[in-house]
Design a protein around this motif. Sequence first.
Motif, PDB file in Angstrom:
ATOM      1  N   PRO A 106       0.831  -1.211   0.000  1.00 47.83           N
ATOM      2  CA  PRO A 106       0.000   0.000   0.000  1.00 47.83           C
ATOM      3  C   PRO A 106       0.865   1.260   0.000  1.00 47.83           C
ATOM      4  O   PRO A 106       1.939   1.287   0.598  1.00 47.83           O
ATOM      5  CB  PRO A 106      -0.768  -0.105   1.324  1.00 47.83           C
ATOM      6  CG  PRO A 106      -0.610  -1.508   1.792  1.00 47.83           C
ATOM      7  CD  PRO A 106       0.647  -2.038   1.187  1.00 47.83           C
ATOM      8  N   GLU A 110      -3.660   4.279  -0.186  1.00 44.95           N
ATOM      9  CA  GLU A 110      -4.185   2.949   0.149  1.00 44.95           C
ATOM     10  C   GLU A 110      -4.221   2.781   1.668  1.00 44.95           C
ATOM     11  O   GLU A 110      -5.175   2.217   2.221  1.00 44.95           O
ATOM     12  CB  GLU A 110      -3.313   1.857  -0.486  1.00 44.95           C
ATOM     13  CG  GLU A 110      -3.442   1.750  -2.004  1.00 44.95           C
ATOM     14  CD  GLU A 110      -2.708   2.826  -2.785  1.00 44.95           C
ATOM     15  OE1 GLU A 110      -1.774   3.455  -2.211  1.00 44.95           O
ATOM     16  OE2 GLU A 110      -3.049   3.060  -3.965  1.00 44.95           O
ATOM     17  N   PRO A 116      -6.419  -1.562  -1.867  1.00 49.72           N
ATOM     18  CA  PRO A 116      -5.244  -1.501  -2.744  1.00 49.72           C
ATOM     19  C   PRO A 116      -5.517  -0.733  -4.037  1.00 49.72           C
ATOM     20  O   PRO A 116      -6.658  -0.695  -4.509  1.00 49.72           O
ATOM     21  CB  PRO A 116      -4.942  -2.974  -3.073  1.00 49.72           C
ATOM     22  CG  PRO A 116      -6.207  -3.698  -2.836  1.00 49.72           C
ATOM     23  CD  PRO A 116      -6.982  -2.928  -1.796  1.00 49.72           C
TER      24      PRO A 116
HETATM   25  N1  URA Z   1       1.213   0.196  -5.472  1.00 49.41           N
HETATM   26  C1  URA Z   1       1.070  -1.100  -5.131  1.00 49.41           C
HETATM   27  O1  URA Z   1       1.922  -1.931  -5.438  1.00 49.41           O
HETATM   28  N2  URA Z   1       0.001  -1.445  -4.453  1.00 49.41           N
HETATM   29  C2  URA Z   1      -0.955  -0.595  -4.108  1.00 49.41           C
HETATM   30  O2  URA Z   1      -1.931  -1.009  -3.499  1.00 49.41           O
HETATM   31  C3  URA Z   1      -0.802   0.748  -4.490  1.00 49.41           C
HETATM   32  C4  URA Z   1       0.293   1.132  -5.167  1.00 49.41           C
END
Ligand code: URA
Length: 253
Positions: A106, A110, A116
């Motif tokens: 996240p 997020e 996510p």
């Molecule tokens: N990048 C990620 O890899 N996951 C996310 O949930 C948000 C950005």
Amino acid sequence: MDAARRREVLQALGIELWVARAADLETPAGDEPVSSGPAESAVPVSPEAPAPVPESPAAPVAGLDWPDLESSVAGCRRCGLSEERTQTVFGVGARTADWMIVGEAPGAEEDRQGEPFVGAAGQLLNQMLRAVGFRREQVFIANTLKCRPPGNRDPHADELAACRPYLDRQIELVRPRLLLVVGRIAAQALLASDLPIGRLRGRVHTLPGLGIPVVATYHPAYLLRSPEQKRRAWHDLLLACSVAAPEGDGGAR
Ligand code: URA
């Protein structure tokens, strides 16, 4: 996909329309440029500076059903990231999806929203999915880490290891026909590899253990910084479709 639809999709993804010479499509993965951005660099997952791991024993995850898995994640104290999170980010989408998307960890947005891929990279991920016929809610989206690393730094190896049982159980429960892993961190973790993403993308792998087909591609955050790589990501999506074609309803079983 007919030519008009293809044109529409490429435009939605921000891919300039031009006709590729055969050689462009045949570039071996090993010759792919390694990205300039931190998310896609060739450096393997950082093993240094372990976050302090709280001493309480981690509750077992194997065999948990969705509600128990979700509460186990919500109360997780397996690594130091639990000290800094606003909330855990479990994952979202169809729990019987044909495609499961796995990202890194996240980010700030997020962490705030508990879902996510809700920031700018998430918008591009939604467009990429839409381009092959999925609405966001028709796939299951999760990350290798359920808590935000401070300052969006790369996950540490011990954090990935501590969080891995949650992702493994999610994969077991969803049992997708295809895993689409976005970005170096997720690709290296799931494929137990230290190859750069440019070498992992462009072919179909098999998830060790469960035998689920895996296609790796660039992280949408990297594609936002390097739009010239969108064409390769588009080929990865087509490859994923060749393994598990989205059906009329997006494939949710
Ligand atoms: N990048 C990620 O890899 N996951 C996310 O949930 C948000 C950005």
